[in-house]
Enzyme design. Structure first.
Site, short mmCIF file in Angstrom:
data_model
loop_
_atom_site.label_atom_id
_atom_site.label_comp_id
_atom_site.label_asym_id
_atom_site.label_seq_id
_atom_site.Cartn_x
_atom_site.Cartn_y
_atom_site.Cartn_z
N GLU A 282 40.82 -31.26 6.82
CA GLU A 282 40.82 -31.32 8.29
C GLU A 282 41.10 -32.72 8.84
O GLU A 282 40.43 -33.17 9.77
CB GLU A 282 39.48 -30.79 8.84
CG GLU A 282 39.18 -29.37 8.39
CD GLU A 282 37.85 -28.83 8.93
OE1 GLU A 282 37.07 -29.59 9.50
OE2 GLU A 282 37.61 -27.62 8.76
N GLU B 19 40.01 -20.52 2.29
CA GLU B 19 38.69 -20.19 2.86
C GLU B 19 38.76 -18.93 3.73
O GLU B 19 38.22 -18.88 4.83
CB GLU B 19 38.18 -21.34 3.74
CG GLU B 19 38.21 -22.70 3.08
CD GLU B 19 37.66 -23.80 3.96
OE1 GLU B 19 36.95 -23.52 4.94
OE2 GLU B 19 37.95 -24.97 3.67
C1 GLA Z 1 35.19 -25.66 6.86
C2 GLA Z 1 35.05 -26.39 5.53
C3 GLA Z 1 34.35 -25.55 4.49
C4 GLA Z 1 33.18 -24.80 5.03
C5 GLA Z 1 33.65 -24.00 6.21
C6 GLA Z 1 32.59 -23.10 6.74
O1 GLA Z 1 36.25 -24.85 6.92
O2 GLA Z 1 36.28 -26.78 5.00
O3 GLA Z 1 33.92 -26.37 3.46
O4 GLA Z 1 32.16 -25.69 5.35
O5 GLA Z 1 34.06 -24.91 7.21
O6 GLA Z 1 31.34 -23.36 6.36
#
Ligand code: GLA
Length: 334
Positions: free
Chosen positions: A135, A242
């Site tokens: 991010e 994710e």
């Molecule tokens: C972000 C992070 C993850 C996780 C998610 C949700 O996307 O990259 O590591 O913490 O949030 O928990």
């Protein structure tokens, strides 16, 4: 055309397409047991490799929980994604402040180098890929980089340095830049621009991680397709890192849903179905798809964006039974 449908688990069905993974913590291993090993070929430690968890104080590394998950994966023949070396969240204060003042750029880079070398080296023969930075791209349309303490102290240099440090420690590991909302064209363009620059500067970057936190209304599968098409031009690996599919729209802060209706469950199924169809279309470039969790009894979405609001984003329900979405991703026509 034959229907692919099998009682064997998800990762078996996808064995010739891409590895399917899940994010887990220690407690989930006992709770889910064979659901994990029957369905997933890869794990991502949920929080255990994050900076604050593994390196809470300057001279204190806490490897126990990460070691446990890594050993579990290895003993079950699973791959391990390393997540994540640098993220603006879960950073310990000592990294940013010394004597109540912000550290210098030199000191910050030195600490990042030590951290990355230590953690990546420890798992160099076990963790096959790392989300080196997470991010770092801004959501603000006028700026490329997220305005964080790391960025304010070290500028964009910390990003490329992080890739070099990780590469020094584990030259064979695949190194990823991980971010969200690539399905929004302006964000996708920024991911593209940054990765292209890193690549042309010779930075050791090998992949792009797309988080995939979706909801049953968003995004359209065409938007996911467009993002994959554009980013595949960079000729790097792409992984979905994710994935989950919330029952609530992004802006929705209500707590209306006590239990998802049949209609919602059906829409979620269709969403998973269409999205996996797009992923399969890009199987030559996608080298992994990871879900952020296993079953609806435990999801980060129960705490975000509304603390205590239940959500149901995964492939198994709260009773650990397969949901219609599971059937959709394991059964398709070809
Ligand atoms: C972000 C992070 C993850 C996780 C998610 C949700 O996307 O990259 O590591 O913490 O949030 O928990």
């Amino acid at each position: 055309m034959s229907m692919i449908n099998s009682n064997r688990g998800l990762s078996f069905i996808y064995r010739d397409i891409f590895p399917i993974g899940t994010a887990i913590n220690e407690g989930m291993i006992e709770r889910y047991g064979r659901i994990i090993t029957d369905n997933f070929a890869s794990i991502t430690p949920e929080n255990e490799l994050k900076f604050h968890n593994i390196h809470p104080r300057k001279y204190d590394y806490q490897f126990d929980k990460a070691d446990y998950l890594v050993d579990y994966a290895i003993s079950n023949g699973m791959k391990i994604r390393g997540h994540t070396l640098i993220w603006h969240e879960r950073l310990p204060d000592w990294l940013i402040y010394e004597n109540e003042k912000r550290v210098s750029k030199e000191l910050l880079l030195k600490s990042l180098k030590e951290h990355i070398h230590k953690v990546v080296d420890r798992y160099k023969d076990k963790i096959y890929c790392w989300d080196v930075v997470n991010e770092v791209i801004s959501d603000d349309e006028h700026t490329l980089f997220r305005d964080t303490a790391l960025y304010q102290i070290a500028g964009e240099e910390f990003i490329e340095k992080a890739f070099y440090y990780a590469h020094e420690a584990a030259p064979k590991s695949k190194l990823f830049l991980n971010d969200y909302n690539a399905c929004i064209p302006s964000k996708c363009d920024k991911i593209y621009k940054l990765v292209k620059k890193l690549k042309s500067d010779g930075v050791p970057i090998h992949g792009i991680g797309l988080q995939g936190h979706y909801n049953i209304n968003f995004p359209a599968s065409e938007a996911i397709d467009n993002a994959l098409k554009k980013l595949s031009e960079l000729e790097l690996d792409i992984q979905i890192t994710e994935m989950d599919v919330s029952m609530y729209g992004y802006e929705n802060r209500s707590t209306d849903i006590v239990c998802p209706s049949n209609n919602m469950i059906e829409r979620q199924k269709i969403f998973y179905d269409r999205t996996f169809e797009v992923y399969r279309k890009y199987k030559n470039v996608i080298s992994g798809v990871t879900l952020w969790g296993v079953a609806d009894d435990y999801t980060w979405l129960d705490e975000f964006p509304v603390y205590g609001r239940k959500d149901w984003p995964l492939l198994f329900d709260e009773k650990l039974q397969k949901k219609p979405a599971y059937e959709a991703v394991t059964c398709w026509e070809r």
